[in-house]
Design an enzyme around this catalytic site. Sequence first.
Site, PDB file in Angstrom:
ATOM      1  N   ASP A  18      17.145 -35.311 -62.597  1.00 35.73           N
ATOM      2  CA  ASP A  18      16.854 -34.255 -63.457  1.00 35.73           C
ATOM      3  C   ASP A  18      16.766 -32.902 -62.935  1.00 35.73           C
ATOM      4  O   ASP A  18      16.712 -32.991 -61.715  1.00 35.73           O
ATOM      5  CB  ASP A  18      15.688 -34.782 -64.299  1.00 35.73           C
ATOM      6  CG  ASP A  18      15.340 -33.733 -65.402  1.00 35.73           C
ATOM      7  OD1 ASP A  18      16.350 -33.205 -66.260  1.00 35.73           O
ATOM      8  OD2 ASP A  18      14.167 -33.091 -65.602  1.00 35.73           O
ATOM      9  N   LEU A  19      16.991 -31.831 -63.647  1.00 37.56           N
ATOM     10  CA  LEU A  19      16.820 -30.583 -63.160  1.00 37.56           C
ATOM     11  C   LEU A  19      15.673 -29.865 -63.174  1.00 37.56           C
ATOM     12  O   LEU A  19      14.636 -29.703 -62.437  1.00 37.56           O
ATOM     13  CB  LEU A  19      18.164 -29.927 -63.650  1.00 37.56           C
ATOM     14  CG  LEU A  19      17.971 -28.218 -62.962  1.00 37.56           C
ATOM     15  CD1 LEU A  19      18.376 -28.119 -61.539  1.00 37.56           C
ATOM     16  CD2 LEU A  19      19.202 -27.483 -63.954  1.00 37.56           C
ATOM     17  N   ASP A  20      15.311 -29.456 -64.379  1.00 39.18           N
ATOM     18  CA  ASP A  20      14.242 -28.739 -64.873  1.00 39.18           C
ATOM     19  C   ASP A  20      12.927 -29.459 -64.820  1.00 39.18           C
ATOM     20  O   ASP A  20      12.772 -30.577 -65.309  1.00 39.18           O
ATOM     21  CB  ASP A  20      14.119 -28.129 -66.164  1.00 39.18           C
ATOM     22  CG  ASP A  20      12.915 -27.477 -66.705  1.00 39.18           C
ATOM     23  OD1 ASP A  20      12.303 -27.004 -65.988  1.00 39.18           O
ATOM     24  OD2 ASP A  20      12.703 -27.512 -67.801  1.00 39.18           O
ATOM     25  N   THR A  47      12.364 -24.396 -64.310  1.00 38.87           N
ATOM     26  CA  THR A  47      12.897 -23.346 -65.007  1.00 38.87           C
ATOM     27  C   THR A  47      12.041 -23.261 -66.626  1.00 38.87           C
ATOM     28  O   THR A  47      12.309 -22.635 -67.263  1.00 38.87           O
ATOM     29  CB  THR A  47      14.166 -23.729 -65.438  1.00 38.87           C
ATOM     30  OG1 THR A  47      14.432 -24.948 -65.481  1.00 38.87           O
ATOM     31  CG2 THR A  47      14.965 -22.981 -64.143  1.00 38.87           C
ATOM     32  N   LYS A 100      10.210 -30.055 -73.103  1.00 42.26           N
ATOM     33  CA  LYS A 100      10.586 -30.489 -71.885  1.00 42.26           C
ATOM     34  C   LYS A 100      11.868 -31.459 -71.891  1.00 42.26           C
ATOM     35  O   LYS A 100      11.397 -32.500 -72.829  1.00 42.26           O
ATOM     36  CB  LYS A 100       9.552 -31.262 -71.180  1.00 42.26           C
ATOM     37  CG  LYS A 100       8.805 -30.660 -70.144  1.00 42.26           C
ATOM     38  CD  LYS A 100       7.995 -31.370 -69.320  1.00 42.26           C
ATOM     39  CE  LYS A 100       7.328 -30.606 -68.253  1.00 42.26           C
ATOM     40  NZ  LYS A 100       6.315 -31.602 -67.583  1.00 42.26           N
ATOM     41  N   GLY A 101      12.799 -31.310 -71.431  1.00 43.56           N
ATOM     42  CA  GLY A 101      14.033 -32.507 -71.402  1.00 43.56           C
ATOM     43  C   GLY A 101      14.602 -32.404 -72.867  1.00 43.56           C
ATOM     44  O   GLY A 101      15.555 -33.099 -73.071  1.00 43.56           O
ATOM     45  N   ARG A 149      18.732 -27.393 -76.360  1.00 44.56           N
ATOM     46  CA  ARG A 149      18.353 -25.835 -76.899  1.00 44.56           C
ATOM     47  C   ARG A 149      18.233 -26.058 -78.611  1.00 44.56           C
ATOM     48  O   ARG A 149      17.456 -25.571 -78.806  1.00 44.56           O
ATOM     49  CB  ARG A 149      19.606 -24.958 -76.298  1.00 44.56           C
ATOM     50  CG  ARG A 149      19.266 -23.740 -76.536  1.00 44.56           C
ATOM     51  CD  ARG A 149      20.498 -22.700 -76.159  1.00 44.56           C
ATOM     52  NE  ARG A 149      20.946 -23.130 -75.014  1.00 44.56           N
ATOM     53  CZ  ARG A 149      22.184 -22.741 -74.438  1.00 44.56           C
ATOM     54  NH1 ARG A 149      23.110 -22.020 -75.141  1.00 44.56           N
ATOM     55  NH2 ARG A 149      22.562 -23.234 -73.237  1.00 44.56           N
ATOM     56  N   SER A 192      21.105 -33.702 -66.412  1.00 45.74           N
ATOM     57  CA  SER A 192      20.308 -32.640 -67.097  1.00 45.74           C
ATOM     58  C   SER A 192      20.637 -32.404 -68.549  1.00 45.74           C
ATOM     59  O   SER A 192      22.137 -32.409 -68.768  1.00 45.74           O
ATOM     60  CB  SER A 192      20.251 -31.499 -66.204  1.00 45.74           C
ATOM     61  OG  SER A 192      19.732 -30.452 -66.932  1.00 45.74           O
ATOM     62  N   ALA A 193      19.588 -32.068 -69.235  1.00 42.01           N
ATOM     63  CA  ALA A 193      20.015 -31.727 -70.516  1.00 42.01           C
ATOM     64  C   ALA A 193      20.475 -30.041 -70.686  1.00 42.01           C
ATOM     65  O   ALA A 193      21.091 -29.779 -71.593  1.00 42.01           O
ATOM     66  CB  ALA A 193      18.862 -31.786 -71.614  1.00 42.01           C
ATOM     67  N   SER A 194      20.268 -29.367 -69.668  1.00 46.00           N
ATOM     68  CA  SER A 194      20.667 -28.121 -69.684  1.00 46.00           C
ATOM     69  C   SER A 194      22.223 -27.790 -69.576  1.00 46.00           C
ATOM     70  O   SER A 194      22.938 -28.417 -68.757  1.00 46.00           O
ATOM     71  CB  SER A 194      19.914 -27.591 -68.678  1.00 46.00           C
ATOM     72  OG  SER A 194      20.297 -26.046 -68.501  1.00 46.00           O
ATOM     73  N   ASN A 203      23.022 -24.924 -68.524  1.00 45.51           N
ATOM     74  CA  ASN A 203      23.086 -23.981 -67.366  1.00 45.51           C
ATOM     75  C   ASN A 203      22.702 -24.447 -66.083  1.00 45.51           C
ATOM     76  O   ASN A 203      22.348 -23.870 -65.172  1.00 45.51           O
ATOM     77  CB  ASN A 203      22.149 -22.615 -67.746  1.00 45.51           C
ATOM     78  CG  ASN A 203      22.167 -22.128 -68.876  1.00 45.51           C
ATOM     79  OD1 ASN A 203      23.293 -21.615 -69.131  1.00 45.51           O
ATOM     80  ND2 ASN A 203      21.387 -22.212 -69.980  1.00 45.51           N
ATOM     81  N   LYS A 255      18.564 -37.590 -74.333  1.00 46.81           N
ATOM     82  CA  LYS A 255      17.477 -38.269 -73.660  1.00 46.81           C
ATOM     83  C   LYS A 255      16.659 -38.696 -74.796  1.00 46.81           C
ATOM     84  O   LYS A 255      16.295 -37.538 -75.465  1.00 46.81           O
ATOM     85  CB  LYS A 255      16.699 -37.949 -72.758  1.00 46.81           C
ATOM     86  CG  LYS A 255      17.708 -37.547 -71.299  1.00 46.81           C
ATOM     87  CD  LYS A 255      17.073 -36.725 -70.339  1.00 46.81           C
ATOM     88  CE  LYS A 255      17.930 -36.001 -69.204  1.00 46.81           C
ATOM     89  NZ  LYS A 255      17.322 -35.388 -68.328  1.00 46.81           N
ATOM     90  N   GLU A 312      12.589 -38.152 -62.800  1.00 41.35           N
ATOM     91  CA  GLU A 312      12.693 -37.372 -63.996  1.00 41.35           C
ATOM     92  C   GLU A 312      10.940 -36.944 -64.318  1.00 41.35           C
ATOM     93  O   GLU A 312      10.420 -37.737 -63.816  1.00 41.35           O
ATOM     94  CB  GLU A 312      12.791 -38.509 -65.213  1.00 41.35           C
ATOM     95  CG  GLU A 312      14.216 -38.420 -66.089  1.00 41.35           C
ATOM     96  CD  GLU A 312      14.011 -37.136 -66.609  1.00 41.35           C
ATOM     97  OE1 GLU A 312      13.117 -36.276 -67.249  1.00 41.35           O
ATOM     98  OE2 GLU A 312      15.150 -36.507 -67.237  1.00 41.35           O
ATOM     99  N   ASP A 313      10.990 -35.885 -65.097  1.00 41.58           N
ATOM    100  CA  ASP A 313       9.716 -35.305 -65.212  1.00 41.58           C
ATOM    101  C   ASP A 313       9.457 -35.538 -66.862  1.00 41.58           C
ATOM    102  O   ASP A 313       8.346 -35.154 -67.144  1.00 41.58           O
ATOM    103  CB  ASP A 313       9.444 -33.886 -64.842  1.00 41.58           C
ATOM    104  CG  ASP A 313      10.188 -32.816 -65.977  1.00 41.58           C
ATOM    105  OD1 ASP A 313      11.448 -33.422 -66.044  1.00 41.58           O
ATOM    106  OD2 ASP A 313       9.706 -32.042 -66.131  1.00 41.58           O
TER     107      ASP A 313
HETATM  108  P1  B16 Z   1      19.764 -24.906 -71.789  1.00 36.95           P
HETATM  109  P2  B16 Z   1      16.288 -30.868 -67.811  1.00 36.95           P
HETATM  110  C1  B16 Z   1      16.279 -29.231 -70.152  1.00 36.95           C
HETATM  111  O1  B16 Z   1      16.283 -29.314 -68.858  1.00 36.95           O
HETATM  112  C2  B16 Z   1      14.860 -28.316 -70.276  1.00 36.95           C
HETATM  113  O2  B16 Z   1      14.006 -29.238 -69.727  1.00 36.95           O
HETATM  114  C3  B16 Z   1      14.808 -28.302 -71.596  1.00 36.95           C
HETATM  115  O3  B16 Z   1      13.467 -27.272 -71.946  1.00 36.95           O
HETATM  116  C4  B16 Z   1      15.828 -27.341 -72.195  1.00 36.95           C
HETATM  117  O4  B16 Z   1      15.925 -26.857 -73.536  1.00 36.95           O
HETATM  118  C5  B16 Z   1      17.079 -27.931 -72.031  1.00 36.95           C
HETATM  119  O5  B16 Z   1      17.256 -28.291 -70.611  1.00 36.95           O
HETATM  120  C6  B16 Z   1      18.463 -27.162 -72.287  1.00 36.95           C
HETATM  121  O6  B16 Z   1      18.529 -26.057 -71.410  1.00 36.95           O
HETATM  122  O7  B16 Z   1      19.362 -24.173 -72.755  1.00 36.95           O
HETATM  123  O8  B16 Z   1      19.831 -24.397 -70.371  1.00 36.95           O
HETATM  124  O9  B16 Z   1      20.993 -25.743 -72.155  1.00 36.95           O
HETATM  125  O10 B16 Z   1      15.049 -31.229 -67.812  1.00 36.95           O
HETATM  126  O11 B16 Z   1      17.018 -31.788 -68.777  1.00 36.95           O
HETATM  127  O12 B16 Z   1      17.146 -30.388 -66.574  1.00 36.95           O
HETATM  128 MG    MG Z   2      13.236 -32.311 -66.723  1.00 31.99          MG
END
Ligand code: B16
Ligand code: MG
Length: 218
Positions: free
Chosen positions: A9-11, A17, A45-46, A49, A114-116, A118, A145, A169-170
Amino acid sequence: MNQKAFIFDLDGVIVDTARYHYLAWQKIATRLGIEFTHEHNELLKGVSRVRSLDIILGLGNVQATQEDKDKWLMEKNEDYLQSIHHMQADEILDGVVPVLDYLKNNNQKVALGSASKNARPILEKVGLLHYFDAIVDGNDVTNAKPDPEVFVKAAQLLGMPPEGAIVFEDSVAGVQAANIAQMISIGIGDKSVLQEAHYNFTDFTEIDTEFLETLVTT
Ligand code: B16
Ligand code: MG
């Protein structure tokens, strides 16, 4: 030595972040008169957006049109992008690089899940992009997730079976996603929160070569 799929996972796992997400969401919340604390931020978390905004609006019982929501989502992301623009290698969480080095030096497959949306620019900024054989992020999945889609896709891209892949994973939802996919879940953070994980560590500095060797050989 066996070859396994290791998915990160990333964040909250590779970088923190969450504080940048918090600052960007807080601006939107303040403008809407919604109280948004660090404890509330934990709920995000996770989480994607779009879902994060719905949770924040729910906290303040605020109804909004889709047009407004789209505008706030864009503003939040623009703000967040400004924060991550300055990220550098010193923001990589302690102990992560030695684990990645071990995996690459021992011919293991490494992916991001990751869900991000970015994720790529962040990995690039902190100088970790080259460690990853595959990246699956918020742009590639339709189900968030605890749906295992993100991790199953990552294993697929690595050319490995999902069963037996190892996930760091966190978030609770992320640990559940890994478990549903019959992967080995490693919770990074508070054990009392991530009690469904197969293994728990407070952070990567607690993960030693012996443990990684066990994962690879069993
Ligand atoms: P973005 P992960 C998640 O990252 C964050 O934990 C979560 O807080 C955020 O809303 C999500 O990414 C989306 O991020 O706005 O950059 O698309 O923990 O899945 O790496
Ligand atoms: Mg995370």
